[in-house]
Enzyme design. Structure first.
Site, PDB file in Angstrom:
ATOM      1  CE  LYS A 169      -1.749   2.974   2.617  1.00 35.94           C
ATOM      2  NZ  LYS A 169      -1.701   4.115   1.696  1.00 35.94           N
ATOM      3  CD  GLU A 244      13.182   1.412   9.167  1.00 32.89           C
ATOM      4  OE1 GLU A 244      13.658   2.398   9.762  1.00 32.89           O
ATOM      5  OE2 GLU A 244      13.781   0.334   9.057  1.00 32.89           O
ATOM      6  CB  CYS A 278      12.992   9.686   8.027  1.00 31.08           C
ATOM      7  SG  CYS A 278      13.815   8.595   6.865  1.00 31.08           S
ATOM      8  CD  GLU A 378      10.080  13.473  11.042  1.00 33.60           C
ATOM      9  OE1 GLU A 378       8.923  13.034  11.203  1.00 33.60           O
ATOM     10  OE2 GLU A 378      11.000  12.820  10.536  1.00 33.60           O
TER      11      GLU A 378
HETATM   12  P1  NAD Z   1       2.032   8.786   7.414  1.00 31.96           P
HETATM   13  O1  NAD Z   1       2.380   8.052   8.658  1.00 31.96           O
HETATM   14  O2  NAD Z   1       0.931   9.758   7.442  1.00 31.96           O
HETATM   15  O3  NAD Z   1       1.647   7.740   6.265  1.00 31.96           O
HETATM   16  C1  NAD Z   1       2.509   6.698   5.867  1.00 31.96           C
HETATM   17  C2  NAD Z   1       1.692   5.604   5.212  1.00 31.96           C
HETATM   18  O4  NAD Z   1       0.821   5.027   6.188  1.00 31.96           O
HETATM   19  C3  NAD Z   1       0.801   6.093   4.080  1.00 31.96           C
HETATM   20  O5  NAD Z   1       0.777   5.120   3.061  1.00 31.96           O
HETATM   21  C4  NAD Z   1      -0.556   6.200   4.754  1.00 31.96           C
HETATM   22  O6  NAD Z   1      -1.632   6.101   3.855  1.00 31.96           O
HETATM   23  C5  NAD Z   1      -0.503   5.009   5.701  1.00 31.96           C
HETATM   24  N1  NAD Z   1      -1.421   5.075   6.842  1.00 31.96           N
HETATM   25  C6  NAD Z   1      -1.990   6.170   7.413  1.00 31.96           C
HETATM   26  N2  NAD Z   1      -2.812   5.805   8.413  1.00 31.96           N
HETATM   27  C7  NAD Z   1      -2.763   4.447   8.501  1.00 31.96           C
HETATM   28  C8  NAD Z   1      -3.381   3.493   9.359  1.00 31.96           C
HETATM   29  N3  NAD Z   1      -4.228   3.839  10.315  1.00 31.96           N
HETATM   30  N4  NAD Z   1      -3.094   2.187   9.167  1.00 31.96           N
HETATM   31  C9  NAD Z   1      -2.225   1.804   8.210  1.00 31.96           C
HETATM   32  N5  NAD Z   1      -1.618   2.663   7.364  1.00 31.96           N
HETATM   33  C10 NAD Z   1      -1.872   3.977   7.511  1.00 31.96           C
HETATM   34  O7  NAD Z   1       3.394   9.422   6.920  1.00 31.96           O
HETATM   35  P2  NAD Z   1       3.626  10.389   5.679  1.00 31.96           P
HETATM   36  O8  NAD Z   1       3.077  11.717   6.029  1.00 31.96           O
HETATM   37  O9  NAD Z   1       3.165   9.719   4.431  1.00 31.96           O
HETATM   38  O10 NAD Z   1       5.227  10.438   5.639  1.00 31.96           O
HETATM   39  C11 NAD Z   1       5.997  11.281   6.448  1.00 31.96           C
HETATM   40  C12 NAD Z   1       6.491  10.580   7.684  1.00 31.96           C
HETATM   41  O11 NAD Z   1       7.210   9.405   7.333  1.00 31.96           O
HETATM   42  C13 NAD Z   1       7.463  11.412   8.497  1.00 31.96           C
HETATM   43  O12 NAD Z   1       7.141  11.361   9.869  1.00 31.96           O
HETATM   44  C14 NAD Z   1       8.801  10.748   8.269  1.00 31.96           C
HETATM   45  O13 NAD Z   1       9.744  10.894   9.269  1.00 31.96           O
HETATM   46  C15 NAD Z   1       8.422   9.345   8.091  1.00 31.96           C
HETATM   47  N6  NAD Z   1       9.461   8.635   7.323  1.00 31.96           N
HETATM   48  C16 NAD Z   1      10.282   7.729   7.962  1.00 31.96           C
HETATM   49  C17 NAD Z   1      11.294   7.093   7.261  1.00 31.96           C
HETATM   50  C18 NAD Z   1      12.193   6.072   7.901  1.00 31.96           C
HETATM   51  O14 NAD Z   1      12.785   5.273   7.186  1.00 31.96           O
HETATM   52  N7  NAD Z   1      12.362   6.038   9.202  1.00 31.96           N
HETATM   53  C19 NAD Z   1      11.482   7.381   5.936  1.00 31.96           C
HETATM   54  C20 NAD Z   1      10.656   8.311   5.330  1.00 31.96           C
HETATM   55  C21 NAD Z   1       9.644   8.923   6.040  1.00 31.96           C
END
Ligand code: NAD
Length: 471
Positions: A169, A244, A278, A378
């Site tokens: 997804k 992550e 991140c 962040e």
């Molecule tokens: P997000 O957590 O809003 O969404 C990430 C994914 O999770 C999306 O595909 C979203 O649709 C899905 N999602 C949302 N709610 C969900 C639920 N209840 N159940 C299952 N899936 C769900 O994050 P974002 O805004 O897309 O990305 C930014 C964030 O990602 C930042 O906090 C960043 O630090 C983090 N990030 C971490 C890494 C890492 O490797 N540690 C890398 C890149 C980004």
């Protein structure tokens, strides 16, 4: 105007059961460039059923068969790096000079994982005990918008190496990149049901993946808040999880550092992927005695970080992915000022001439203390906090005074000393003297930055369960 109406299930592009349609907006100019029909729970369930059927035979594949699949996946993704880059630039506003290597890194992840697999024993035995490492089952791979292709490739590579079948997804904001990537996967002609892709909302498709008893494992990259939800809701079906999550990475400049080199590097690390990374080094810890020189070096280095058209190879900082993300960065800049930090460069609002897109001014704050909101939370934009320290111990204390622990950076001329400092930082990765990568090294976080590791043997092991047979 592009339209995306299909998902990928059981080796085929299939019409969506879900009916919700969203607009994809080019963040460089705010124009709608595509309409995407999102998957719903039923689409997710169909994808899970296909992965479950495929698991029966894929779990029994040999190491060599999985290695062949990884080489094939590398071939098909590497052939489309240009198209994936173009989609990332248009849909996400990723600057081409970052997008291209990051997508190349995604393609390379298949080969790096194949190498890791070859070196990973899947059987161990002693006396009359034999341990075999079994694929955990159907895995759901959930990714964010900021480096879609890299995360998709890295997660898929580890899962395939382990013998798992998957439901993917991707972020709904990455639909165009996902379509190009799906063409690659289709081209690979690997067993039907090995990978299934449903783009939909997190609280709809993501939630179904987390709830469904036929999914054994969730590998998630995204925000801390959603990571916690997945861990909590996944407990009902005892999901294995790799999370992550976010970061607030410290970058310690030791007092023997050469500023002319270290400051441009520090800005590059802070503004990585337009700050939407991140791993970005967003807290720059500098010796108090060198603060004036650091300030001058930052101002001198800023012209090397122009903001603007992400397709232009000279551009270092592109737009934020959405208007919401633009507003989020603005609110943090205002908060920093309100809490008493001083804007050295950048500040509120759009850069002049870039009002049509979601561009922000790359911003560096000085007079920041580590307890300020901008130093603790962040921001996910090009905003750097400069924090001073008195002694080496002080620097280590400040670096570790965070709820995160994803990445850290240490720079200095005396490498022995830099190593000594690095060994005291609570982070999954610590890079000495620069932004470094090694696809065999684990990636993941301490504390609220997550659970588990990706890449190399560490990434594969996250999709395996040991089974001991005792005679
Ligand atoms: P997000 O957590 O809003 O969404 C990430 C994914 O999770 C999306 O595909 C979203 O649709 C899905 N999602 C949302 N709610 C969900 C639920 N209840 N159940 C299952 N899936 C769900 O994050 P974002 O805004 O897309 O990305 C930014 C964030 O990602 C930042 O906090 C960043 O630090 C983090 N990030 C971490 C890494 C890492 O490797 N540690 C890398 C890149 C980004």
């Amino acid at each position: 105007m592009k339209t995306v109406t299909k998902h990928y299930i059981d080796g085929e592009f299939v019409g969506s059961h879900g009916r919700e349609v969203i607009d994809i907006v080019n963040p460089s100019n705010g124009k709608v460039i595509a309409r995407v029909t999102l998957a719903d729970e039923e689409d997710a369930r169909r994808a899970i059923a296909a992965a479950k059927r495929a698991f029966v035979s894929f779990r029994q594949t040999t190491k060599e068969e999985r290695a062949n699949a990884l080489r094939r996946l590398h071939e098909v993704v590497a052939a489309r790096v240009d198209d994936l880059t173009a989609a990332m630039v248009e849909e996400y506003g990723g600057v081409v000079r970052f997008a291209e290597p990051i997508i190349q890194a995604g393609a390379n992840a298949f080969l790096a994982t194949e190498k890791a697999l070859q070196g990973l024993p899947l059987t161990r035995s002693w006396n009359k005990t034999t341990v075999t490492y079994e694929p955990v089952g159907v895995a759901a791979l959930i990714t964010p918008w900021n480096a879609n292709a890299l995360f998709l490739c890295a997660k898929l590579a580890s899962a395939v190496a382990a013998g798992c079948t998957v439901v993917i997804k991707p972020s709904e904001l990455s639909s165009l990149q996902t379509q190009v990537w799906l063409d690659c996967l289709h081209e690979a002609r690997l067993p039907h049901g090995l990978y299934n892709v449903v783009t939909g909302r997190g609280d709809v498709v993501g939630a179904e993946l987390v709830r469904n008893p036929d999914v054994a494992k969730i590998s998630f990259t995204g925000s801390v808040g959603v990571g916690k939800t997945i861990m909590r809701d996944g407990a009902a079906t005892m999901k294995r999880v790799t999370l992550e999550l976010g970061g607030k990475s410290p970058n310690i400049l030791l007092d023997d550092v050469v500023l002319e080199k270290a400051i441009p590097t520090a800005l590059g690390i802070a503004f990585l992927n337009s700050g939407q990374a991140c791993a970005a080094g967003t807290r720059l810890l500098v010796p108090k005695s060198r603060l004036d020189a650091v300030k001058r070096a930052i101002v001198d280095a800023m012209p090397a970080f122009p903001v603007g058209d992400p397709a232009d190879r000279r551009t270092a900082v592109g737009p934020m992915v959405t208007e919401k993300q633009y507003e989020r960065v603005q609110s943090y800049i205002r908060k920093g000022i309100a809490e008493g930090a001083e804007v050295l460069v950048g500040g509120e609002g759009h850069p002049p001439g870039l009002e049509a897109g979601y561009f922000v001014k790359p911003t560096v704050f000085v007079n920041v203390t580590n307890n300020m909101t901008i130093a603790q939370e962040e921001i996910f934009g090009p905003v750097l906090c400069v924090i001073t320290y008195e002694t080496e111990e002080d620097a280590i204390r400040i670096a570790n005074d965070t709820s995160f622990g994803l990445h850290a950076f240490v720079s200095g001329t005396d490498v022995q000393r830099a190593r000594r400092v690095a060994s005291q930082i609570l982070a999954g990765r610590v890079a000495i003297n620069g932004m470094l990568d090694d696809q065999q090294a684990p990636f993941g976080g301490f504390k609220h930055s997550g659970v588990g590791r990706e890449f190399g043997t560490f990434g594969i092991e996250a999709f395996l369960e040991p089974r001991a047979i005792l005679e």
